[in-house]
Design an enzyme around this catalytic site. Structure first.
Site, short mmCIF file in Angstrom:
data_model
loop_
_atom_site.label_atom_id
_atom_site.label_comp_id
_atom_site.label_asym_id
_atom_site.label_seq_id
_atom_site.Cartn_x
_atom_site.Cartn_y
_atom_site.Cartn_z
N ASP A 54 39.36 48.87 30.58
CA ASP A 54 38.22 47.98 30.87
C ASP A 54 37.08 48.24 29.90
O ASP A 54 36.14 47.44 29.81
CB ASP A 54 37.72 48.22 32.31
CG ASP A 54 38.02 47.04 33.23
OD1 ASP A 54 38.34 45.95 32.70
OD2 ASP A 54 37.91 47.22 34.45
N GLN B 229 39.62 48.49 40.01
CA GLN B 229 39.06 47.17 40.30
C GLN B 229 37.66 47.31 40.92
O GLN B 229 37.48 48.02 41.91
CB GLN B 229 40.00 46.42 41.27
CG GLN B 229 39.59 45.00 41.58
CD GLN B 229 39.68 44.08 40.37
OE1 GLN B 229 40.65 44.12 39.60
NE2 GLN B 229 38.67 43.24 40.18
N LYS C 161 47.03 40.27 37.81
CA LYS C 161 47.15 41.25 36.71
C LYS C 161 48.53 41.89 36.71
O LYS C 161 49.18 42.02 35.68
CB LYS C 161 46.08 42.34 36.85
CG LYS C 161 44.69 41.89 36.40
CD LYS C 161 43.60 42.87 36.82
CE LYS C 161 42.23 42.28 36.49
NZ LYS C 161 41.12 43.03 37.08
#
Ligand code: NDP
Length: 300
Positions: free
Chosen positions: A121, A98, A54
């Site tokens: 997200d 994460q 990422k």
């Protein structure tokens, strides 16, 4: 019939190219650089790989990339303090924590402490509610990637019968909401669904997000249907050498490709689209934060 392969790798490269063009324009015209912060708690090897990739792609599209790596025993208070700092940092437009988090941390509490406007997200309860009520939100990256692939292949999805197999909060449910938003007739199937093969067989669009290797065979698929395989399953592959593995999806690729009109492969389908959509969401969040027009085609 042999299905058209929906090449997620190539499509993701195109999306990242579009994001990079917008970033260049933002820098040149407005002197703004979108910033993405990724917070990793602990040393889970798979999470470390994701975070590295990422970060690399964030920099490649011209954005600022910040990584916070915290020890596995970091307290909830310390993690929330990091998130609070990022919430208040004007150079950061997207924050991603994460998952999974170590067991002593409350995932819901942590996710809901992210500023919803920076929740790239799309897991914050506010964004879930906004998506569910058809309002402007941050959309979870994997379902957004699937939607982009479907729109790119079909143009309009209006009136199509869609079956989503899986009802998780991160894939199945938001996927169903997005398809409903595009006027599909949507069925969500799960482990208690009766006669799953018959349910799947009536679908023009099948999205498989189950986590069971090659569970969907070709004889469940309506001829000509579009199959999007979200699954990522690692199987032993002794034929490739000792200790080697191979990735397979949730659909049996060969038998489904023989019947479907179009199919996304694993690897090289939905996976690359997920990171591309994370970058697209960061760009969208940056444009919204600065009162600028959002990039067309990169949001739901
Ligand atoms: P979850 O385990 O959270 O959810 C799986 C869903 O599948 C559940 O709703 C479950 O039903 C349903 N299910 C399980 N067994 C069956 C069955 N026999 N028949 C019908 N439905 C069943 O998984 P995720 O949604 O997080 O992920 C799904 C897959 O997608 C995984 O392989 C994951 O690795 C992959 N993934 C890929 C991403 C990418 O970037 N490409 C990103 C995220 C996930 P029930 O609710 O009844 O238990």
């Amino acid at each position: 019939m042999s299905a058209t392969v929906i090449d997620g790798k190539a499509f993701a490269a195109k999306v990242r190219g579009q994001v990079a063009e917008h970033v260049t324009r933002l820098k040149d015209k407005h002197e703004i650089t979108p910033g993405l912060a990724v917070v990793l708690v602990g040393e889970d090897p798979a999470s470390q790989v994701y975070v590295r990739s990422k970060g690399k792609m964030t920099v490649e599209v011209g954005m600022k990339s910040v990584e916070h790596k915290l020890d596995a025993d970091t307290s909830e208070a310390d993690l929330l303090a990091v998130i609070d700092k990022l919430n208040n940092d004007a150079s950061i437009h997207g924050i991603l924590v994460q998952l999974p988090l170590p067991g002593h941390l409350n995932e819901d509490l942590v996710i809901n402490s992210i500023d919803p406007a920076k929740d790239v997200d799309g897991f914050h309860i506010s964004n879930v509610g906004l998506l569910g009520t058809g309002q402007k939100s941050m959309v979870p990256c994997t379902p957004l990637g699937c939607l982009m692939m479907l729109r790119d292949h079909h143009g309009s999805l209006s009136g199509m019968d869609a079956v989503v197999i899986g009802r998780s909060n991160i894939v199945g449910k938001p996927m169903a909401q997005l398809l409903l938003g595009d006027s599909c007739t949507v069925t969500i199937a799960h482990s208690r669904t009766k006669d799953l093969p018959e349910v799947v067989k009536r679908a023009d669009i099948v999205v498989a997000a189950v986590g069971r290797p090659e569970m969907v065979p070709g004889d469940w698929i309506k001829p000509g249907a579009t199959v999007i395989d979200v699954g990522i399953n690692r199987l032993d592959a002794p034929e490739k050498g000792e200790g080697k593995t191979r990735l397979v999806g949730d659909v049996e690729y060969d038998s489904c490709a023989a019947v479907a009109g179009a199919i996304s492969p694993v690897p090289g389908g939905v996976g690359p689209m997920t990171i591309a959509c994370l970058l697209a969401n960061t760009l969208t969040a940056c444009c919204r934060a600065n009162g600028l027009e959002e990039p067309a085609g990169l949001t739901a």
